[in-house]
Design a protein around this motif. Structure first.
Motif, PDB file in Angstrom:
ATOM      1  N   HIS A 125       0.841  -1.209   0.000  1.00  0.00           N
ATOM      2  CA  HIS A 125       0.000   0.000   0.000  1.00  0.00           C
ATOM      3  C   HIS A 125       0.872   1.255   0.000  1.00  0.00           C
ATOM      4  O   HIS A 125       0.553   2.246  -0.674  1.00  0.00           O
ATOM      5  CB  HIS A 125      -0.914  -0.002   1.221  1.00  0.00           C
ATOM      6  N   SER A 126       1.953   1.213   0.756  1.00  0.00           N
ATOM      7  CA  SER A 126       2.845   2.365   0.796  1.00  0.00           C
ATOM      8  C   SER A 126       3.431   2.646  -0.584  1.00  0.00           C
ATOM      9  O   SER A 126       3.660   3.806  -0.945  1.00  0.00           O
ATOM     10  CB  SER A 126       3.978   2.109   1.805  1.00  0.00           C
ATOM     11  N   ALA A 127       3.647   1.594  -1.369  1.00  0.00           N
ATOM     12  CA  ALA A 127       4.234   1.767  -2.705  1.00  0.00           C
ATOM     13  C   ALA A 127       3.339   2.613  -3.598  1.00  0.00           C
ATOM     14  O   ALA A 127       3.791   3.595  -4.198  1.00  0.00           O
ATOM     15  CB  ALA A 127       4.483   0.400  -3.339  1.00  0.00           C
ATOM     16  N   TRP A 128       2.049   2.257  -3.682  1.00  0.00           N
ATOM     17  CA  TRP A 128       1.183   3.045  -4.575  1.00  0.00           C
ATOM     18  C   TRP A 128       0.929   4.446  -4.033  1.00  0.00           C
ATOM     19  O   TRP A 128       0.690   5.386  -4.790  1.00  0.00           O
ATOM     20  CB  TRP A 128      -0.123   2.315  -4.903  1.00  0.00           C
ATOM     21  N   MET A 129       1.031   4.599  -2.710  1.00  0.00           N
ATOM     22  CA  MET A 129       0.917   5.946  -2.152  1.00  0.00           C
ATOM     23  C   MET A 129       2.138   6.790  -2.534  1.00  0.00           C
ATOM     24  O   MET A 129       2.009   7.989  -2.834  1.00  0.00           O
ATOM     25  CB  MET A 129       0.773   5.871  -0.633  1.00  0.00           C
ATOM     26  N   HIS A 130       3.310   6.170  -2.502  1.00  0.00           N
ATOM     27  CA  HIS A 130       4.517   6.867  -2.966  1.00  0.00           C
ATOM     28  C   HIS A 130       4.365   7.279  -4.424  1.00  0.00           C
ATOM     29  O   HIS A 130       4.737   8.395  -4.809  1.00  0.00           O
ATOM     30  CB  HIS A 130       5.751   5.963  -2.821  1.00  0.00           C
ATOM     31  N   TRP A 131       3.855   6.371  -5.232  1.00  0.00           N
ATOM     32  CA  TRP A 131       3.697   6.671  -6.661  1.00  0.00           C
ATOM     33  C   TRP A 131       2.736   7.838  -6.873  1.00  0.00           C
ATOM     34  O   TRP A 131       2.972   8.691  -7.731  1.00  0.00           O
ATOM     35  CB  TRP A 131       3.205   5.424  -7.412  1.00  0.00           C
ATOM     36  N   LEU A 132       1.660   7.871  -6.086  1.00  0.00           N
ATOM     37  CA  LEU A 132       0.717   8.991  -6.211  1.00  0.00           C
ATOM     38  C   LEU A 132       1.389  10.314  -5.833  1.00  0.00           C
ATOM     39  O   LEU A 132       1.173  11.339  -6.490  1.00  0.00           O
ATOM     40  CB  LEU A 132      -0.514   8.751  -5.341  1.00  0.00           C
ATOM     41  N   LEU A 133       2.182  10.300  -4.766  1.00  0.00           N
ATOM     42  CA  LEU A 133       2.901  11.511  -4.370  1.00  0.00           C
ATOM     43  C   LEU A 133       3.843  11.978  -5.474  1.00  0.00           C
ATOM     44  O   LEU A 133       3.972  13.183  -5.728  1.00  0.00           O
ATOM     45  CB  LEU A 133       3.693  11.255  -3.086  1.00  0.00           C
ATOM     46  N   ALA A 134       4.491  11.025  -6.128  1.00  0.00           N
ATOM     47  CA  ALA A 134       5.394  11.383  -7.218  1.00  0.00           C
ATOM     48  C   ALA A 134       4.626  11.882  -8.438  1.00  0.00           C
ATOM     49  O   ALA A 134       5.004  12.881  -9.059  1.00  0.00           O
ATOM     50  CB  ALA A 134       6.254  10.177  -7.593  1.00  0.00           C
ATOM     51  N   ILE A 135       3.543  11.202  -8.771  1.00  0.00           N
ATOM     52  CA  ILE A 135       2.757  11.572  -9.953  1.00  0.00           C
ATOM     53  C   ILE A 135       2.189  12.976  -9.812  1.00  0.00           C
ATOM     54  O   ILE A 135       2.170  13.754 -10.775  1.00  0.00           O
ATOM     55  CB  ILE A 135       1.632  10.535 -10.189  1.00  0.00           C
ATOM     56  N   PHE A 136       1.745  13.326  -8.606  1.00  0.00           N
ATOM     57  CA  PHE A 136       1.114  14.633  -8.396  1.00  0.00           C
ATOM     58  C   PHE A 136       2.068  15.635  -7.738  1.00  0.00           C
ATOM     59  O   PHE A 136       1.643  16.548  -7.026  1.00  0.00           O
ATOM     60  CB  PHE A 136      -0.166  14.471  -7.578  1.00  0.00           C
ATOM     61  N   ASN A 137       3.364  15.445  -7.965  1.00  0.00           N
ATOM     62  CA  ASN A 137       4.385  16.469  -7.673  1.00  0.00           C
ATOM     63  C   ASN A 137       4.420  16.912  -6.212  1.00  0.00           C
ATOM     64  O   ASN A 137       4.495  18.104  -5.915  1.00  0.00           O
ATOM     65  CB  ASN A 137       4.159  17.702  -8.565  1.00  0.00           C
ATOM     66  N   ALA A 138       4.357  15.955  -5.298  1.00  0.00           N
ATOM     67  CA  ALA A 138       4.253  16.298  -3.875  1.00  0.00           C
ATOM     68  C   ALA A 138       5.426  17.140  -3.391  1.00  0.00           C
ATOM     69  O   ALA A 138       5.270  17.955  -2.479  1.00  0.00           O
ATOM     70  CB  ALA A 138       4.146  15.026  -3.036  1.00  0.00           C
ATOM     71  N   HIS A 139       6.589  16.944  -3.993  1.00  0.00           N
ATOM     72  CA  HIS A 139       7.763  17.712  -3.535  1.00  0.00           C
ATOM     73  C   HIS A 139       7.513  19.214  -3.614  1.00  0.00           C
ATOM     74  O   HIS A 139       7.878  19.962  -2.699  1.00  0.00           O
ATOM     75  CB  HIS A 139       8.981  17.348  -4.387  1.00  0.00           C
ATOM     76  N   ASP A 140       6.900  19.668  -4.690  1.00  0.00           N
ATOM     77  CA  ASP A 140       6.723  21.103  -4.890  1.00  0.00           C
ATOM     78  C   ASP A 140       5.742  21.727  -3.910  1.00  0.00           C
ATOM     79  O   ASP A 140       5.876  22.900  -3.560  1.00  0.00           O
ATOM     80  CB  ASP A 140       6.246  21.372  -6.324  1.00  0.00           C
TER      81      ASP A 140
END
Length: 575
Positions: A195-210
């Protein structure tokens, strides 16, 4: 050899208001796909902040604004940073494989600074997870994830390993599985990692860093660092308590001696760079950089001398073959598909907590490894690395090993160990700057070295380590982390007469509000640490992240802008 250790210890003599972890706006430049360009050293070594964010500015006010966030180059536009990271790194990937002697020295240095803390956590995990995680699982995870990140990450300067906060989290999840849920631990943890994996992917896809890390300030990172120090000290005490309960009194007394001796020798050797004119400078540098390794070798060998060899000492439990530590496991694949569907969905909650902890850790460690003073020239890869971390987290869950994550202080120490002087042309003028070798060899070689220790002969060597030595290493790690934390020095200011304190700049009326700020950080740290002893322990990473909106929306009402600016964004300094 590099000057990594000496740079880190220089902070001990630095005024407290000149030490910080630069996670302020401006230090986390968004990823770009542009070719690397020379850095202006004058700008790179200073990044003053004139404004302090008081709220989340990206939050939409209307439905139209909310929809527009997903378009073009806006904050939530899908794959924006991922695409930029991939394109930027793909163009220069071939330049990441330069090699020289300093890179080899860096790989050796990072090998020790990553392996030794890892096996220290392994001893604690073995006891508190019922033998599900042990030395071979920790070493396997560190080596495997390190190799993957060395080959495919956007920022190879970031070092991965098993962290103290994750150990606390996994230990509490194990207790819940055994005492409350009555379900197998590893399948539940595997689903949490998936579950953590797809949550990480969502954060990356939607530019969470910015839209997240630009709001993180030293208020949160200093608390997180202090919490790590407290965890290290506590685990040292726990290790000695186990020795007292399971060995003779004579062995326990020697365990105390071994613990304190390991700590004192490591601390003493870590200051070797200041011993001039004693020894050659390269000898002093070697003693300082390998202080922990030298101390551990001494106190591993000592119990084999004379009558000490007869003591019933506790040693690091290891596997005698390439198989999991837990006796009932014969292979490294967890049968996660056997978990009932209801618990599969329930694992989403710990998955969310793991994601919160890992995202915060890997982002901060990458920021610290790429501070402006390192003069990094190649484009970063925050979103790409978050997605890759999600992949390695799922892989570790399926293999039944603890997932690795971004490490502090190993990541910035990696950059420190690669520092060298280089001449660059700036405005038609040749200037000498300090920069790092941006490459993948040091990360890859150190990870391969760690991976070798999953083999039985090398694992047998790890099995010679007394747990008292690991307790001493915990103390050393805690001291190293605490010694560079500005909270410690501001605490000393609280104990210092006001007449002896440095003069404050205009706009700040006395040290009273600064002392209250420091006291609040200490109280919050104590509160979070206390929570780790309760059934609600798994949620402590969420509490740490909640400190960010609290700082943005509440603290500006209690402290003046001038005070907050001094506390959150001190002037950058070398070290």
């Amino acid at each position: 050899m590099s000057n990594s250790t000496s740079s880190g210890k220089t902070l001990l003599a630095t005024p407290p208001d000149e030490q910080y972890m630069d996670t302020s706006p401006g230090s986390t430049a968004p990823s770009t796909g542009q070719e690397p360009i020379p850095v202006d050293p004058e700008k790179a070594l200073s990044s003053p902040q004139d404004t302090i964010p008081n709220r989340f500015h990206f939050l939409p006010q209307t439905v139209h604004e909310a929809v527009s966030l997903f378009r073009g180059d806006k904050a939530l536009a899908p794959f924006r940073l991922l695409r930029s990271d991939f394109e930027g790194r793909a163009k220069i990937y071939h330049t990441d494989w330069g090699f020289n002697q300093l890179i080899l020295a860096s790989a050796v240095f990072v090998f020790f600074t990553n392996l030794l803390p890892g096996i220290t956590f392994a001893s604690d995990l073995y006891v508190l997870t019922g033998g599900n995680y042990g030395a071979i699982e920790v070493v396997f995870s560190t080596g495997l994830c390190g190799i993957i990140f060395a080959l495919f990450s956007g920022q190879p300067l970031t070092i991965l390993g098993v962290t103290g906060p994750f150990c606390i989290l996994s230990e509490r999840i194990y207790a819940l599985c055994q005492e409350d849920f009555h379900i197998p631990y590893l399948p539940f943890m595997a689903w949490a990692c998936i579950h953590s994996a797809w949550m990480h992917w969502l954060l990356a896809i939607f530019n969470a860093h910015d839209w997240t890390m630009k709001y993180v300030t030293t208020f949160s990172t200093e608390i997180f660092s202090l919490l790590n120090s407290v965890i290290y000290f506590h685990k040292a005490v726990q290790e000695l308590e186990r020795s007292h309960a399971k060995t003779s009194f004579a062995s326990f007394l020697y365990s105390v001696i071994g613990c304190i001796g390991t700590f004192l020798v490591a601390v003493t050797l870590s200051t070797a760079n200041s011993w001039a004119p004693l020894f050659h400078k390269y000898v002093r540098m070697g003693l300082a950089e390998y202080a922990a390794a030298i101390s551990i070798v001494i106190f591993i060998a000592m119990p084999h001398i004379g009558e000490l060899n007869d003591l019933d000492q506790r040693r690091l439990p290891v596997s005698t073959s390439f198989r999991p530590t837990f006796p009932e496991r014969t292979h490294f694949i967890v049968e996660f598909w056997t978990l009932p569907a209801s618990w599969i969905f329930a694992a989403m909650l710990p998955g969310l907590i793991i994601t919160t902890l890992f995202f915060f850790d890997v982002e901060v460690s990458t920021i610290c490894a790429t501070l402006s003073r390192y003069n990094i020239r190649k484009p970063g890869g925050y979103a790409w690395d978050v997605a890759l971390l999600g992949t390695t987290t799922a892989l570790c869950g399926v293999l039944g090993i603890p997932p690795a994550n971004g490490l502090l202080p190993q990541a910035p120490l990696h950059s420190e160990s690669l520092l060298h002087s280089e001449e660059v042309e700036v405005n038609d003028e040749i200037k000498t700057i300090r920069t790092v070798y941006e490459q993948r060899w040091s990360h890859l070689l150190h990870a391969i070295g760690i991976m070798l220790f999953v083999s039985p002969p090398f694992m047998h060597v790890l099995g010679l380590t007394p747990t008292s030595v690991l307790a001493g290493l915990f103390l050393y790690m805690g001291e190293q982390s605490l010694s560079v934390n500005p909270i410690l020095f501001r605490f000393f200011h609280m104990l210092t007469p006001s007449s002896e304190l440095p003069q404050l700049p205009n706009g700040i009326k006395g040290y009273g509000r600064i002392h209250m700020y420091t006291l609040l950080q200490i109280v919050i740290t104590a509160g979070i640490f206390a929570i780790t002893f309760t059934p609600g322990a798994p949620v402590f990473p969420v509490i740490i992240v909640l400190l960010v909106p609290i700082r943005l929306n509440v603290m500006n009402k209690w402290w003046s802008k001038e005070t907050l600016k001094r506390m959150l964004y001190p002037p950058p300094r070398e070290g």
